[in-house]
Design an enzyme around this catalytic site. Structure first.
Site, short mmCIF file in Angstrom:
data_model
loop_
_atom_site.label_atom_id
_atom_site.label_comp_id
_atom_site.label_asym_id
_atom_site.label_seq_id
_atom_site.Cartn_x
_atom_site.Cartn_y
_atom_site.Cartn_z
N THR A 282 46.91 40.53 -57.18
CA THR A 282 48.15 39.74 -57.17
C THR A 282 49.23 40.47 -56.38
O THR A 282 49.90 39.89 -55.52
CB THR A 282 48.61 39.46 -58.62
N ASN B 72 37.19 31.44 -56.82
CA ASN B 72 37.01 32.03 -58.15
C ASN B 72 36.69 31.01 -59.23
O ASN B 72 36.44 31.37 -60.37
CB ASN B 72 38.28 32.80 -58.56
N SER C 241 40.20 43.77 -55.84
CA SER C 241 40.66 44.21 -57.16
C SER C 241 39.51 44.88 -57.91
O SER C 241 38.40 44.34 -57.95
CB SER C 241 41.16 42.98 -57.93
N HIS D 254 38.93 45.42 -61.16
CA HIS D 254 38.39 44.93 -62.43
C HIS D 254 37.41 43.77 -62.26
O HIS D 254 36.75 43.35 -63.21
CB HIS D 254 39.51 44.59 -63.43
N THR E 270 54.46 56.51 -57.48
CA THR E 270 53.39 57.51 -57.53
C THR E 270 52.03 56.84 -57.68
O THR E 270 51.83 56.01 -58.56
CB THR E 270 53.64 58.47 -58.72
N CYS F 190 44.00 31.27 -67.43
CA CYS F 190 45.42 31.47 -67.11
C CYS F 190 45.94 32.69 -67.83
O CYS F 190 45.57 32.94 -68.97
CB CYS F 190 46.22 30.25 -67.52
N1 PLP Z 1 42.23 36.42 -56.46
C1 PLP Z 1 41.17 35.92 -57.07
C2 PLP Z 1 40.18 35.10 -56.27
C3 PLP Z 1 40.95 36.14 -58.44
O1 PLP Z 1 39.87 35.65 -59.04
C4 PLP Z 1 41.91 36.91 -59.14
C5 PLP Z 1 41.78 37.13 -60.59
O2 PLP Z 1 41.58 36.21 -61.36
C6 PLP Z 1 43.02 37.41 -58.46
C7 PLP Z 1 43.14 37.15 -57.12
C8 PLP Z 1 44.07 38.24 -59.16
O3 PLP Z 1 43.57 39.53 -59.39
P1 PLP Z 1 44.37 40.66 -60.20
O4 PLP Z 1 44.06 40.41 -61.63
O5 PLP Z 1 43.78 41.95 -59.72
O6 PLP Z 1 45.80 40.55 -59.87
#
Ligand code: PLP
Length: 387
Positions: free
Chosen positions: A70, A148, A196, A198, A234, A321
């Site tokens: 994000t 996603n 990302s 995670h 940092t 969400c």
């Molecule tokens: N972009 C996509 C395609 C995602 O699936 C997600 C998470 O759901 C994000 C961006 C946002 O990721 P983050 O949680 O690292 O901000």
């Protein structure tokens, strides 16, 4: 509890946790001039180099660490909006299938008069139609790598062609792709790539913005010279170290994971079919393996997801969400503007490399019980009607 929501987040790989813990106790500030600070700097740059090598980016300096996707998307969009002189507005081409980190940022910048937003159409296939993208030197195209909610892999070759012909820039949210499909950042040709940790069995709280475009970005916040002055604050060396391990492992096991995920998907649909359950897959191939968005006639995805949760199966209705509020998915709405039932019905099932074959059996049984249960009620009510 069987977990089928890897598109939302993934369990931490124990090897990534080990990498993280290896550095978690140390005082590591890469800006300090003493020896411990130099060690922190060296580790941070090594993490950057390993991530670049794993994703196929020749120049590690083209990676800026951020708190996640994000923030990375915001850095690119808000940074690009601020680059043009006040009398020139950046045109941002995007579609409703982008993740809200792009969709909402584009809308906010457009509302503030800082960009001109152009909406691209989406086909029933789940792919954005780039043939209608206007060519404009002052444009930024936002086209994600794979969606996603549906797992549909977008036409990234067409995006590169558009970018080269228009002489403009491309932001590619690739969060869902590494570890599921082959991914090569330099060959992709995007100016900005969003990743990302995670989503790759790494920890939340770290991600990056990568690609040649980062070199010209202004900082969004002030307060320090970290990340070349472009992302003050940092850096977390331990998180960057864990992120590097997560990306490497995702890329190393990709072919094996993709085979396993495709087998899980095939087994799950075979079991559903054997129960006489009908479904519609939302989104055409090419899709990410182990990633299904299904509609079941007469069922809302929210109801099914709640009932499956009570049956100990974690799945998502459309996008999860952050607030816990679930609205009709803008992605499915864009794909099926005339079929609200289908859009409301889209249940997202995303398997992971650690998902066991027996777990998809549990999911199919639970879904079978729910759907046959309601069908029986509906039939007995229908039988009463004539009297
Ligand atoms: N972009 C996509 C395609 C995602 O699936 C997600 C998470 O759901 C994000 C961006 C946002 O990721 P983050 O949680 O690292 O901000």
């Amino acid at each position: 509890m069987p977990y089928f929501d890897h598109a939302a987040t993934t369990p931490l790989d124990p090897r990534v946790r080990d990498a993280w813990l290896e550095l978690a106790d140390e005082p590591l500030n890469p800006s300090s001039i003493h020896r411990q600070g130099q060690r922190a700097r060296a580790l941070l740059e090594e993490a950057r180099e390993r991530i670049a090598a794993a994703i196929g980016l020749a120049d590690p300096a083209q990676i800026l660490f951020a708190s996640g996707a994000t923030e990375a998307a915001n850095m690119a969009l808000r940074g690009m909006a601020g680059l043009l002189p006040p009398d020139e507005r950046l045109r941002v081409l995007s579609s409703p299938i982008e993740h809200s980190c792009v969709r909402d940022t584009v809308a906010a910048l457009d509302d503030a008069g800082r960009i001109g937003a152009v909406a691209l159409p989406v086909g029933e296939s789940g792919r954005v139609r780039l043939d209608e993208a206007p060519r404009d030197r002052r444009a930024l195209l936002c086209l994600m790598h794979a969606n996603n909610e549906t797992g549909v892999v977008q036409d990234v070759e067409a995006a590169l062609e558009w970018k080269s012909a228009a002489g403009s820039a491309w932001l590619c949210d690739a969060v869902q792709s590494p570890g599921r499909v082959a991914f090569d950042a330099d060959a992709l040709g995007a100016d900005f790539i969003v990743l990302s940790a995670h989503k790759l069995h790494g920890p939340p709280g770290i991600g990056c913005l990568a690609g040649p475009g980062v070199e010209r970005l202004p900082p969004l916040i002030t307060g320090g010279q970290q990340e070349g002055g472009r992302r003050p604050g940092t850096e977390s060396v331990a998180l960057a170290w864990a992120f590097a391990r997560a990306v490497e492992l995702a890329v190393e096991r990709r072919a094996e994971a993709a085979r396993h995920l495709a087998q899980l998907e095939e087994k799950f649909l075979r079991l559903l079919g054997a129960k006489g359950i009908a479904w519609r897959v939302n989104g055409d191939a090419p899709r990410l393996p182990g990633f299904l968005n299904l509609s079941f006639e007469g069922y809302s995805a929210v109801d099914l997801a709640i009932a499956l949760d009570m049956a100990d199966c974690c799945v998502s209705p459309g996008a999860a969400c952050s607030t816990g509020v679930v609205a009709v998915s803008p992605v499915l709405e864009a794909m099926f503007p005339l079929d609200a039932n289908r859009a409301r019905g889209g249940l997202r099932l995303s398997f992971g490399f650690e998902t066991d074959s027996s777990e998809v059996g549990i999911l199919a049984d639970a879904l079978g019980r729910l759907i046959r249960g309601k069908a029986t009620t509906a039939r007995s009510e229908a039988r009463k009607e004539p009297s």
